[in-house]
Scaffold this motif. Structure first.
Motif, PDB file in Angstrom:
ATOM      1  N   GLN A   1       4.576   2.877  10.097  1.00 57.77           N
ATOM      2  CA  GLN A   1       5.286   1.756  10.717  1.00 57.77           C
ATOM      3  C   GLN A   1       4.722   0.420  10.250  1.00 57.77           C
ATOM      4  OE1 GLN A   1       5.328   1.778  15.009  1.00 57.77           O
ATOM      5  NE2 GLN A   1       6.731   0.040  15.141  1.00 57.77           N
ATOM      6  N   GLN A   2       3.412   0.336  10.065  1.00 54.67           N
ATOM      7  CA  GLN A   2       2.804  -0.914   9.602  1.00 54.67           C
ATOM      8  C   GLN A   2       3.151  -1.185   8.137  1.00 54.67           C
ATOM      9  OE1 GLN A   2      -1.291  -1.747  11.203  1.00 54.67           O
ATOM     10  NE2 GLN A   2      -1.146   0.412  11.793  1.00 54.67           N
ATOM     11  N   ILE A   3       3.100  -0.150   7.307  1.00 49.23           N
ATOM     12  CA  ILE A   3       3.499  -0.304   5.902  1.00 49.23           C
ATOM     13  C   ILE A   3       4.945  -0.772   5.833  1.00 49.23           C
ATOM     14  CG2 ILE A   3       3.900   0.942   3.737  1.00 49.23           C
ATOM     15  CD1 ILE A   3       1.593   2.833   4.582  1.00 49.23           C
ATOM     16  N   TYR A   4       5.779  -0.196   6.677  1.00 46.24           N
ATOM     17  CA  TYR A   4       7.210  -0.519   6.709  1.00 46.24           C
ATOM     18  C   TYR A   4       7.420  -1.948   7.192  1.00 46.24           C
ATOM     19  CZ  TYR A   4      12.188   0.253   7.882  1.00 46.24           C
ATOM     20  OH  TYR A   4      13.550   0.187   7.962  1.00 46.24           O
ATOM     21  N   SER A   5       6.855  -2.288   8.338  1.00 50.41           N
ATOM     22  CA  SER A   5       7.116  -3.601   8.935  1.00 50.41           C
ATOM     23  C   SER A   5       6.521  -4.740   8.122  1.00 50.41           C
ATOM     24  CB  SER A   5       6.592  -3.639  10.366  1.00 50.41           C
ATOM     25  OG  SER A   5       5.182  -3.465  10.400  1.00 50.41           O
ATOM     26  N   GLN A   6       5.461  -4.462   7.377  1.00 50.02           N
ATOM     27  CA  GLN A   6       4.853  -5.484   6.532  1.00 50.02           C
ATOM     28  C   GLN A   6       5.486  -5.551   5.136  1.00 50.02           C
ATOM     29  OE1 GLN A   6       2.594  -7.791   7.530  1.00 50.02           O
ATOM     30  NE2 GLN A   6       2.897  -6.912   9.571  1.00 50.02           N
ATOM     31  N   ALA A   7       6.488  -4.706   4.889  1.00 50.74           N
ATOM     32  CA  ALA A   7       7.211  -4.693   3.601  1.00 50.74           C
ATOM     33  C   ALA A   7       6.260  -4.533   2.425  1.00 50.74           C
ATOM     34  CB  ALA A   7       8.055  -5.956   3.451  1.00 50.74           C
ATOM     35  N   THR A   8       5.266  -3.692   2.583  1.00 48.38           N
ATOM     36  CA  THR A   8       4.263  -3.508   1.526  1.00 48.38           C
ATOM     37  C   THR A   8       4.890  -3.017   0.232  1.00 48.38           C
ATOM     38  OG1 THR A   8       2.632  -2.989   3.249  1.00 48.38           O
ATOM     39  CG2 THR A   8       2.073  -2.380   0.991  1.00 48.38           C
ATOM     40  N   LEU A   9       5.887  -2.144   0.322  1.00 49.94           N
ATOM     41  CA  LEU A   9       6.490  -1.572  -0.888  1.00 49.94           C
ATOM     42  C   LEU A   9       7.210  -2.629  -1.714  1.00 49.94           C
ATOM     43  CD1 LEU A   9       7.909   1.746   0.623  1.00 49.94           C
ATOM     44  CD2 LEU A   9       5.854   1.478  -0.782  1.00 49.94           C
ATOM     45  N   THR A  10       8.027  -3.451  -1.067  1.00 46.97           N
ATOM     46  CA  THR A  10       8.742  -4.467  -1.846  1.00 46.97           C
ATOM     47  C   THR A  10       7.800  -5.574  -2.305  1.00 46.97           C
ATOM     48  OG1 THR A  10       9.439  -5.495   0.239  1.00 46.97           O
ATOM     49  CG2 THR A  10      11.016  -4.049  -0.855  1.00 46.97           C
ATOM     50  N   LYS A  11       6.796  -5.889  -1.518  1.00 50.58           N
ATOM     51  CA  LYS A  11       5.830  -6.913  -1.950  1.00 50.58           C
ATOM     52  C   LYS A  11       5.113  -6.482  -3.211  1.00 50.58           C
ATOM     53  CE  LYS A  11       4.829  -8.919   2.624  1.00 50.58           C
ATOM     54  NZ  LYS A  11       3.823  -8.997   3.714  1.00 50.58           N
ATOM     55  N   MET A  12       4.752  -5.217  -3.318  1.00 53.30           N
ATOM     56  CA  MET A  12       4.038  -4.771  -4.515  1.00 53.30           C
ATOM     57  C   MET A  12       4.963  -4.790  -5.736  1.00 53.30           C
ATOM     58  SD  MET A  12       3.528  -0.708  -3.536  1.00 53.30           S
ATOM     59  CE  MET A  12       2.676  -0.219  -5.050  1.00 53.30           C
TER      60      MET A  12
ATOM     61  N   SER B   1      -6.149  -2.618  -0.437  1.00 54.75           N
ATOM     62  CA  SER B   1      -6.823  -3.422   0.576  1.00 54.75           C
ATOM     63  C   SER B   1      -5.941  -3.584   1.825  1.00 54.75           C
ATOM     64  CB  SER B   1      -7.171  -4.798   0.004  1.00 54.75           C
ATOM     65  OG  SER B   1      -7.741  -5.629   0.981  1.00 54.75           O
ATOM     66  N   GLU B   2      -4.652  -3.826   1.618  1.00 57.24           N
ATOM     67  CA  GLU B   2      -3.726  -3.982   2.736  1.00 57.24           C
ATOM     68  C   GLU B   2      -3.663  -2.705   3.582  1.00 57.24           C
ATOM     69  OE1 GLU B   2      -1.277  -6.758   3.587  1.00 57.24           O
ATOM     70  OE2 GLU B   2      -3.096  -7.602   2.703  1.00 57.24           O
ATOM     71  N   VAL B   3      -3.517  -1.595   2.910  1.00 54.82           N
ATOM     72  CA  VAL B   3      -3.349  -0.326   3.627  1.00 54.82           C
ATOM     73  C   VAL B   3      -4.645   0.097   4.289  1.00 54.82           C
ATOM     74  CG1 VAL B   3      -2.704   2.106   3.384  1.00 54.82           C
ATOM     75  CG2 VAL B   3      -1.433   0.354   2.123  1.00 54.82           C
ATOM     76  N   GLU B   4      -5.773  -0.187   3.673  1.00 62.33           N
ATOM     77  CA  GLU B   4      -7.059   0.103   4.326  1.00 62.33           C
ATOM     78  C   GLU B   4      -7.151  -0.628   5.663  1.00 62.33           C
ATOM     79  OE1 GLU B   4      -9.879  -0.982   1.359  1.00 62.33           O
ATOM     80  OE2 GLU B   4     -10.075   1.061   0.582  1.00 62.33           O
ATOM     81  N   GLY B   5      -6.628  -1.843   5.685  1.00 62.65           N
ATOM     82  CA  GLY B   5      -6.603  -2.586   6.944  1.00 62.65           C
ATOM     83  C   GLY B   5      -5.750  -1.892   7.998  1.00 62.65           C
ATOM     84  N   PHE B   6      -4.591  -1.345   7.574  1.00 61.88           N
ATOM     85  CA  PHE B   6      -3.744  -0.598   8.516  1.00 61.88           C
ATOM     86  C   PHE B   6      -4.469   0.640   9.047  1.00 61.88           C
ATOM     87  CE2 PHE B   6       0.020  -2.074   5.679  1.00 61.88           C
ATOM     88  CZ  PHE B   6      -0.084  -3.342   6.186  1.00 61.88           C
TER      89      PHE B   6
END
Length: 445
Positions: free
Chosen positions: A407-418, A437-442
């Motif tokens: 849910q955090q990966i999704y809501s933070q739009a990590t895939l499109t940002k990368m 680094s982002e996902v480690e934080g999640f």
């Protein structure tokens, strides 16, 4: 999805379709008499709420239960705010509709539906993997998958433009009323078609923004390459060959999307289709229905079909809704009886017809209703929308990570940002280090 440029309540409804199975009787006991309060998602299709109300009222009259229905809009996230407020107050509706991630987010406050889901699956067929992923925690069913509001965000293609500029007859690959013949519809074909349509001035209208339409599309492509940022065990898996392969491909094809695709919101692809500027978008049939109303000459050339296949399979974005019973509900037996009634084939057929084919039941035996075969123009344009031949795997972006991480990966739009970072020139390994680094934080959170 919601589009800022038009009113969902103007979305066109379709003709009715009915099945014959009746809801199971509600056996009253000392704890089940009296009232039931329900919070449904507020549909934007004219007549969809009325169809839901009629099914509930028919059940209520038969079972002599007094019901109160509130239709709660998703505009402004009012539905999500209602979920959060009731969870905090431990008071509110007996039944509340929750989208995608939210049953898991409130898993400790929803009533188990283990006593009714097995009978619904036996009657209506197995549910897809995404419903199991989002609707269960361990062995506990957190709710019942709702037909109303559930959607697939697959390709809606301009028949004429794809044939003219890419040499692809999409109706031959996905014939109305028959199984797909789409082995050739793969990542290589999609890339070549995107390039050809871009050169012709009618690019694929696929967003790279931070809202759900863009994230859902990116997620399906990543899964088609077997690319996971976090695996099902909760382990970090960013720097893998599969992720690198997916990112390389997605940046390559993104060069043929509209130049402003990184700034797109959930209204952009709808406007793109209706304007006639593009040959393909990723969306449920709401975009096509608006074209049917505002630009019928474009709607007549639209065909909804499956996703291109990748090295690890063919994946399509699926966003289910659930009907959930709060653990603090005052009438759990009646609530469960109603959820069984709402999941009967006759009720499901009524919901699908009232939504013009937009709503998708999760059960495999309910994906061949006549609404999808008969909707048009052109007739059959929605036949393949509900995945009637199990041609593709229905998925949600960031799965199979544990839902609270996904849910955090999704809501933070990590895939499109990368994708955008690498598209704009950042070296791949630097992009992957940022993602890690982002996902480690999640994960720490």
């Amino acid at each position: 999805m919601r589009r800022p440029t038009f009113d969902r309540r103007q979305f066109l409804a379709a003709s009715t379709a009915m099945a014959t199975t009746l809801a199971a009787p509600f056996v009253r006991d000392a704890n089940a008499a009296g009232k039931l309060s329900i919070g449904f998602w507020d549909h934007w299709v004219p007549g969809a709420n009325a169809a839901c109300t009629s099914v509930v009222q028919e059940w209520a009259a038969k079972e002599r239960v007094e019901v109160t229905i509130d239709y709660i809009p998703s505009q402004g996230n009012k539905n999500l705010l209602t979920i959060a407020a009731e969870a905090q107050a431990k008071s509110g509706h007996d039944i509340l509709a929750m989208p995608t991630w939210w049953p898991h987010a409130h898993a400790d406050q929803v009533e188990s539906c283990n006593d009714i889901m097995p009978q619904l699956i036996a009657q209506n067929g197995a549910v897809n993997g995404t419903v199991q992923y989002l609707g269960k925690l361990g062995d506990k069913w957190l709710g019942v998958p709702a037909t109303i509001g559930s959607q697939i965000k697959g390709p809606c293609t301009r028949i004429d433009l794809l044939k003219q500029h890419a040499g692809i007859d999409i109706q031959a690959l996905y014939p109305a009323g028959a199984a797909p013949k789409a082995d050739s519809w793969n990542m290589e074909t999609y890339l070549k078609a995107a390039e050809a349509c871009h050169k012709a001035g009618v690019p694929f209208g696929v967003g790279l923004g931070e809202t759900t339409d863009s994230v859902d599309t990116a997620g399906a492509f990543f899964q088609s390459f077997g690319a996971e940022l976090v695996n099902a065990k909760g382990e970090l898996t960013v720097k893998t060959d599969a992720v690198r392969q997916a990112l390389e491909y997605l940046v390559k094809v993104a060069k043929f999307y509209p130049a402003d695709a990184p700034a797109w919101d959930d209204g952009s692809n709808n406007r793109w289709l209706v304007s006639g500027r593009g040959a393909l978008i990723m969306n449920p049939p709401s975009a096509w229905a608006v074209a049917k109303r505002d630009a019928p000459q474009i709607a007549q050339q639209c065909w909804t079909h499956g996703m291109p296949a990748g090295p690890k399979g063919r994946f399509a974005p699926f966003l289910p809704y659930f009907w959930n019973i709060w653990s603090f509900s005052q009438n759990k037996p009646a609530a469960k009886s109603l959820l069984v009634a709402l999941s009967q084939p006759a009720a499901v057929a009524k919901f699908v017809a009232a939504s013009g084919g937009y709503d998708i039941p999760a059960f495999e035996k309910l994906t061949t209703l006549k609404t999808w075969a008969e909707e048009g123009p052109p007739v059959g344009t929605l036949y393949h929308y509900p995945n009637p031949h199990n041609h593709q795997t229905l998925s949600i972006a960031a799965s199979p990570a544990p839902p609270k991480i996904a849910q955090q990966i999704y809501s933070q739009a990590t895939l499109t940002k990368m994708i955008v970072r690498h598209l704009q020139g950042e070296p791949m390994e630097r992009t992957l280090s940022w993602v890690e680094s982002e996902v480690e934080g999640f994960l720490r959170g």
